[in-house]
Design an enzyme around this catalytic site. Structure first.
Site, PDB file in Angstrom:
ATOM      1  N   GLY A 146       0.800  -1.212   0.000  1.00 37.96           N
ATOM      2  CA  GLY A 146       0.000   0.000   0.000  1.00 37.96           C
ATOM      3  C   GLY A 146       0.835   1.264   0.000  1.00 37.96           C
ATOM      4  O   GLY A 146       0.424   2.289   0.555  1.00 37.96           O
ATOM      5  N   SER A 147       2.037   1.211  -0.600  1.00 35.72           N
ATOM      6  CA  SER A 147       2.894   2.389  -0.733  1.00 35.72           C
ATOM      7  C   SER A 147       3.304   2.987   0.605  1.00 35.72           C
ATOM      8  O   SER A 147       3.695   4.156   0.672  1.00 35.72           O
ATOM      9  CB  SER A 147       2.205   3.471  -1.585  1.00 35.72           C
ATOM     10  OG  SER A 147       1.855   2.972  -2.846  1.00 35.72           O
ATOM     11  N   SER A 228       4.711  -5.498  -2.684  1.00 39.24           N
ATOM     12  CA  SER A 228       4.779  -4.061  -2.878  1.00 39.24           C
ATOM     13  C   SER A 228       5.458  -3.413  -1.674  1.00 39.24           C
ATOM     14  O   SER A 228       6.591  -3.745  -1.357  1.00 39.24           O
ATOM     15  CB  SER A 228       3.374  -3.511  -3.132  1.00 39.24           C
ATOM     16  OG  SER A 228       3.418  -2.187  -3.622  1.00 39.24           O
TER      17      SER A 228
END
Length: 534
Positions: A146-147, A228
């Site tokens: 989620g960055s 991610s």
């Protein structure tokens, strides 16, 4: 000591993580028991349903609110009885665009600043419960992406029931603080007090080491796995644990930390402070003002139009380092096996609708690079395709190549590098999606939409689960037929192209490719932007 008081059959299971617009698979449940397991968080009463034992909403850290906002996490310790049957809330999230919210926050969970909870499920026990208690199982700790701005362990898309039922491993996931509350980049805090989200992760790792044996898990067989920003978190943990790592292997799906600029930027935090009305001079007074701002105002501001786009971790030489590749090559990272790679179309999600290559390059993915030079690295692609390919390579593919190669160079032989290429019709949720960023995760967790999935998608889910679980169970051996340990260069075929050309069965899911076949643009240009702290 292992405690099994009032424990029924079962082991440990996962709940949910990041959250995509995928529906979890449904399982028919026939029998519900209420097992209890002793932990440092209390006497946890969970649910054992259809052979899968779950313990949800288990607090591992004290509420990081009020005076504890922007403070390192404080362990939560209790001997009280705990109802561990309901999910805890998500940490406050920040979304920069509607597509991210649609894909990664559906359905939206309850959010609360008080969010340091574990969500867990345990393995199936295929024999009478007492017969299995002496056999400790491999454990995987999942870190959502989620960055570092959003993500949660409270969404259904990452329910671990399927993996637990099929693979006989224990899965743990947890919340960690993100965005301005987790990675503030604040001059009001000491430099080594900024990366709070990483500190939350470390506290969760400690909880696992202290408690996982009570669920039937082996604390010596823990693998950390993320996608991610979760994968970046795994890579950061690998770098900060050169010795005595609380895990024995790492799985990195589309994310690894490149070299970092050592000088911190406080711009986003200063804009945030002014935006919520705290205009004092930098220091204790401003921090005191900010700690008094209601969480709802912070959530509204950070998600509003014109708000700072991102809050990022800072180099503190404790939780995050600047010279990551030099540390890898000089054996100053965890000496453990890694499973690392990216998807064929990792860049499409981040570049939807972008067609102007010059503008794309000028806006910060890299700087000072000629568009014509970039086009020459991607022959036969139009500019929109080049943009997506550049994003894929700079953000995911080239860092994976440098990490894999660096680990091998440092003497770690058990490195397994992959590129994932499966494309299914029901996952084409935006134009030209392809095998997009995170598209492998519903297959991994078995939470694909059973009503729209093709037979090949169903088959790949089983195959991919098995491949990943094989690594979790024995990270020093090949996780699939034809998948050799990675050796960089043009003279070997050790890059595993996974699920290309419709190959979804265990005996054909790996298509060996020339080890550096995905790396030409990296070696020609992008690596100098990623590996600069020699």
């Amino acid at each position: 000591m292992r405690f099994f008081a009032r424990r029924t059959n079962g082991t440990d299971t996962l709940s949910q993580v990041l959250g995509l617009a995928f529906l979890p698979g449904l399982f028919n449940c026939t029998t519900v028991n209420q097992p209890t397991v002793s932990t440092t968080s209390g006497e946890l009463q969970g649910i054992d349903q259809d052979g899968v034992m779950s313990f949800k909403g288990v607090r591992f850290g004290q509420a990081p609110v009020g005076p504890l906002r922007w403070s390192p996490p404080v362990p939560f310790v209790s001997s009280e009885d705990v109802d561990a049957t309901k999910l805890g809330p998500s940490c406050l999230q920040q979304f920069s665009d509607p597509l991210s919210a649609q894909l990664f926050n559906n359905p939206p969970p309850v959010e609360d600043e008080d969010c340091l909870f574990l969500e867990r499920y345990s393995r199936n026990v295929w024999a009478p419960s007492g017969a299995q208690y002496g056999q400790l199982k491999p454990v995987v700790v999942w870190i959502y992406g989620g960055s570092l701005a959003f993500g949660t362990a409270s969404l259904p898309a990452y329910d671990g029931t399927s993996i637990v039922k099929n693979q006989d491993v224990i899965i743990v996931t947890f919340n960690y603080r993100t965005n301005v509350l987790g990675f503030p980049g604040s001059p009001d805090l000491p430099i080594n007090g900024n990366n709070l989200g990483f500190m939350d992760q470390e506290l969760a790792f400690t909880w696992v080491q202290q408690n996982i044996a009570n669920f039937g898990g082996d604390p010596k067989q823990v693998t950390i796995m993320g996608q991610s920003a979760g994968s970046i978190s795994v890579s950061a943990a690998l770098v900060r644990h050169p010795q005595d790592a609380p895990f024995r292997a790492g799985i990195l799906f589309s994310g690894s930390t490149p070299d970092k600029i050592a000088t911190p930027s406080f711009t986003a935090f200063d804009q945030f402070a002014a935006g919520v009305g705290c205009n004092q001079t930098t220091g204790a007074d401003r921090l005191g003002c900010l700690k008094a701002v209601p969480a709802a105002i912070i959530r509204t501001f950070t998600n509003g139009i014109g708000a700072p786009l991102s809050f990022m971790p800072v180099v503190d030489n404790s939780t995050l380092f600047a010279n990551n590749f030099a540390r890898i090559r000089s054996k100053q990272t965890a000496r453990v096996p890694i499973f690392i790679g990216h998807t064929q179309d990792d860049g499409t999600l981040f570049t939807v609708g972008q067609t102007n290559l010059t503008e794309f390059l000028d806006n910060g993915i890299v700087s000072g690079v000629s568009p014509d030079l970039v086009r020459s690295l991607y022959p036969s692609l139009d500019d929109s395709q080049v943009i997506a390919a550049v994003f894929r390579d700079v953000a995911f593919g080239c860092p994976a190549s440098l990490w894999a190669g660096g680990y091998v160079q440092s003497g770690i032989s058990s490195v397994f590098r992959y590129e994932y290429g499966a494309v299914f019709p029901d996952l084409q949720v935006f134009p030209n999606a392809g095998a997009w960023h995170a598209t492998e995760l519903p297959e991994l967790f078995g939470t694909f939409n059973a009503s729209t999935a093709t037979p090949d998608e169903v088959a790949l889910s089983s195959t991919f689960q098995t491949v990943v679980a094989n690594f979790i169970k024995n990270p020093d051996t090949s996780p699939a037929p034809n998948w050799e340990k990675y050796i960089p260069g043009a003279n070997t075929q050790t890059l595993a192209k996974l699920a290309y050309q419709g190959n979804v069965q265990r005996d054909n899911v790996v298509m060996p490719a020339q080890s550096d076949s995905a790396d030409r643009p990296c070696e020609a240009l992008w690596n100098k932007f990623l590996n600069f702290n020699q």
